[in-house]
Write a protein that holds these residues in place. Sequence first.
Motif, mmCIF file in Angstrom:
data_model
loop_
_atom_site.group_PDB
_atom_site.id
_atom_site.type_symbol
_atom_site.label_atom_id
_atom_site.label_comp_id
_atom_site.label_asym_id
_atom_site.label_seq_id
_atom_site.Cartn_x
_atom_site.Cartn_y
_atom_site.Cartn_z
ATOM 1 N N LEU A 341 0.830 -1.205 0.000
ATOM 2 C CA LEU A 341 0.000 0.000 0.000
ATOM 3 C C LEU A 341 0.866 1.257 0.000
ATOM 4 C CD1 LEU A 341 -2.728 -0.975 2.642
ATOM 5 C CD2 LEU A 341 -3.012 -0.884 0.161
ATOM 6 N N GLU A 342 1.990 1.196 0.679
ATOM 7 C CA GLU A 342 2.889 2.347 0.774
ATOM 8 C C GLU A 342 3.729 2.525 -0.483
ATOM 9 O OE1 GLU A 342 5.249 1.996 4.300
ATOM 10 O OE2 GLU A 342 3.526 1.613 5.590
ATOM 11 N N TYR A 343 4.082 1.418 -1.140
ATOM 12 C CA TYR A 343 4.985 1.478 -2.302
ATOM 13 C C TYR A 343 4.390 0.650 -3.440
ATOM 14 C CZ TYR A 343 8.052 3.077 1.410
ATOM 15 O OH TYR A 343 8.576 3.759 2.476
ATOM 16 N N GLU A 344 3.547 1.291 -4.244
ATOM 17 C CA GLU A 344 2.888 0.601 -5.347
ATOM 18 C C GLU A 344 3.893 0.121 -6.388
ATOM 19 O OE1 GLU A 344 -0.103 2.974 -7.126
ATOM 20 O OE2 GLU A 344 -1.485 2.831 -5.436
ATOM 21 N N ASN A 345 3.657 -1.090 -6.880
ATOM 22 C CA ASN A 345 4.479 -1.678 -7.945
ATOM 23 C C ASN A 345 5.965 -1.677 -7.604
ATOM 24 O OD1 ASN A 345 2.867 -2.816 -9.812
ATOM 25 N ND2 ASN A 345 2.954 -1.162 -11.281
ATOM 26 N N SER A 346 6.260 -1.959 -6.367
ATOM 27 C CA SER A 346 7.641 -1.943 -5.882
ATOM 28 C C SER A 346 8.433 -3.147 -6.388
ATOM 29 C CB SER A 346 7.624 -1.948 -4.349
ATOM 30 O OG SER A 346 8.863 -2.358 -3.827
ATOM 31 N N GLY A 347 9.652 -2.888 -6.856
ATOM 32 C CA GLY A 347 10.536 -3.978 -7.231
ATOM 33 C C GLY A 347 10.965 -4.781 -6.023
ATOM 34 N N THR A 348 11.063 -4.129 -4.866
ATOM 35 C CA THR A 348 11.427 -4.826 -3.635
ATOM 36 C C THR A 348 10.338 -5.818 -3.229
ATOM 37 O OG1 THR A 348 12.713 -2.916 -2.909
ATOM 38 C CG2 THR A 348 12.085 -4.498 -1.223
ATOM 39 N N LEU A 349 9.069 -5.449 -3.418
ATOM 40 C CA LEU A 349 7.962 -6.369 -3.150
ATOM 41 C C LEU A 349 8.080 -7.601 -4.044
ATOM 42 C CD1 LEU A 349 5.248 -7.020 -1.777
ATOM 43 C CD2 LEU A 349 4.122 -5.740 -3.621
ATOM 44 N N THR A 350 8.465 -7.385 -5.303
ATOM 45 C CA THR A 350 8.643 -8.505 -6.232
ATOM 46 C C THR A 350 9.695 -9.468 -5.699
ATOM 47 O OG1 THR A 350 8.112 -7.046 -8.084
ATOM 48 C CG2 THR A 350 9.195 -9.118 -8.613
ATOM 49 N N LYS A 351 10.790 -8.927 -5.171
ATOM 50 C CA LYS A 351 11.855 -9.785 -4.645
ATOM 51 C C LYS A 351 11.391 -10.558 -3.416
ATOM 52 C CE LYS A 351 15.395 -6.552 -6.177
ATOM 53 N NZ LYS A 351 16.450 -5.634 -5.716
ATOM 54 N N ALA A 352 10.599 -9.892 -2.562
ATOM 55 C CA ALA A 352 10.079 -10.579 -1.380
ATOM 56 C C ALA A 352 9.177 -11.739 -1.783
ATOM 57 C CB ALA A 352 9.323 -9.586 -0.502
#
Length: 540
Positions: A341-352
């Motif tokens: 919610l805080e970081y839309e389309n985050s590359g870091t979220l993809t890695k997680a």
Amino acid sequence: MQKSILKLDAKKAREFFLEEESYCNFDLPPYIKFSALLNAINNKIEAGHHEINKIYSSSKKPQDCENVNYKLFNNKNAKYDWRPFELIHPVLYVYLVREITEEKNWEYIQKKFRTLREGDYVKCFSIPVVSETNQSNKAEQVLQWWNRIEQDSIKYSLEFDYLFHTDITNFYPSIYTHSIAWALHTKKMAKENKNDKLLLLGNTIDKYVMQMSYGQTNGIPQGSVLMDFIAEIILAYVDKQLTEKIRKQKIESKNFKIIRYRDDYRIFVNNPQNAEIILKNLSEILAETGLKLNPSKTIASQNVIQSSIKKDKLRWLFIEPILKEQSTLQKQLLILHQFSLEYENSGTLTKALDKLLKDLNYKISNVQDNNKKYQSLFKMNLSKENKEVLVAILINIVSLNPRVYPHIMAILGILFSKINKKTSINKSIQKLEGIYNNSYMQIWLQRAIIKQKIDYKNFTEPICQKVASIFAGEKCETSLWNNEWLSCSDIKNIFKKYPIILKKEIDKLAPNTQSQEITLFDYDNPFKDESSSIIRQVKS
């Protein structure tokens, strides 16, 4: 280790652009393959069909036909901003590759880049590269961003106090195709020879792009390394003009640095007024080619280090330890949900999520990697988790973050296999159907469930319908590309002889999507090396 494609000779450059990874630079399931089709078309052209005009229909040319390319619509930000990925018509693609990599043409392009870069104030790090390691070309291209853009930006904090960051609004769809010829030959020469008196290479490329787009002069297809390279030709032209303007205004080069990765610019200065002048010049130059800066992403900062690293990466340094402390997967997913919610389309979220997929795959297979103890980031006691709650959280994450479609569809597929209630699975899939322009998501949802006993037949995307027919052993006449303009039966037959969807590859699939089908880098902890590097930089 990588090498710029501008260092390759014409033959090697042709081989590079004809690679499957260059034709389609976004992830697709392993049963969708283009290599055999592209190579067969190239061989057929080599054997005698040298001139594209001779394979046209008597009544239609490509520019007279809609849907020549196959478009996959994908949400850019989960709202109302949609981005079409395009699989360029393979025949047009191969002819264009051959045109660009004809020896004299390729040498001209190489020379033009040298001319445009001579004395240039803009350092560019986005020219496509060839990997010289075990990493894929795509992985090496991403490393260019990490190792050059972010690391160089941090180093510039020793020289400069301000960082101005900007990019070009809706770049690929806004490119004026005639500007390709302007970049390669100058605007004056391109206009004087628009009827091809001199058969200018730039005009030829322009015509190919228009043929792919129903004759339109706005926008180039997005989704291939070839088009990334053509975009770089235009951007190099813009960079050169920017350099000339700055020189005329006598801003000393020691007072600023400019680095660019595709349409993303970073300007480092000590005097903010210099950055304002540079941005004004850049905006004026872009306007001449139908482009403009994105005002919402034009940001100034007095903390160069903090602004050099993406905010989601910095935030993750504090989130990851908290994530590890949680006692259940549900709690961990709620933390990821808040992060999304805080970081839309985050590359870091993809890695997680990449790590979560790997942890799940490992838990299911229970096979040790090289006899070493596997370190999980996520809690894996699925027997004690409420799988339906996990699914609900994941679907909400994916509805807000289109970038993670492949990973979350893969994770959902694993959870579906652990849920006994068909109604719960059907409700979940119906919820996914409500996501607008979800073509790309459908492809990965199909991969997630294709080897499971889930009776779902509502795929609306043509490529998914084709996959379903082939998997069921049924004949499928659906074509992904409009071939009305093709009169050559030899080339038309290639599409039947070399299908892009391979049943034998579907049959070989594991029941659940494996992390290596999606993962760009081979790592156990996707943050280990990068996070420690960032921490060292920040502390220093």
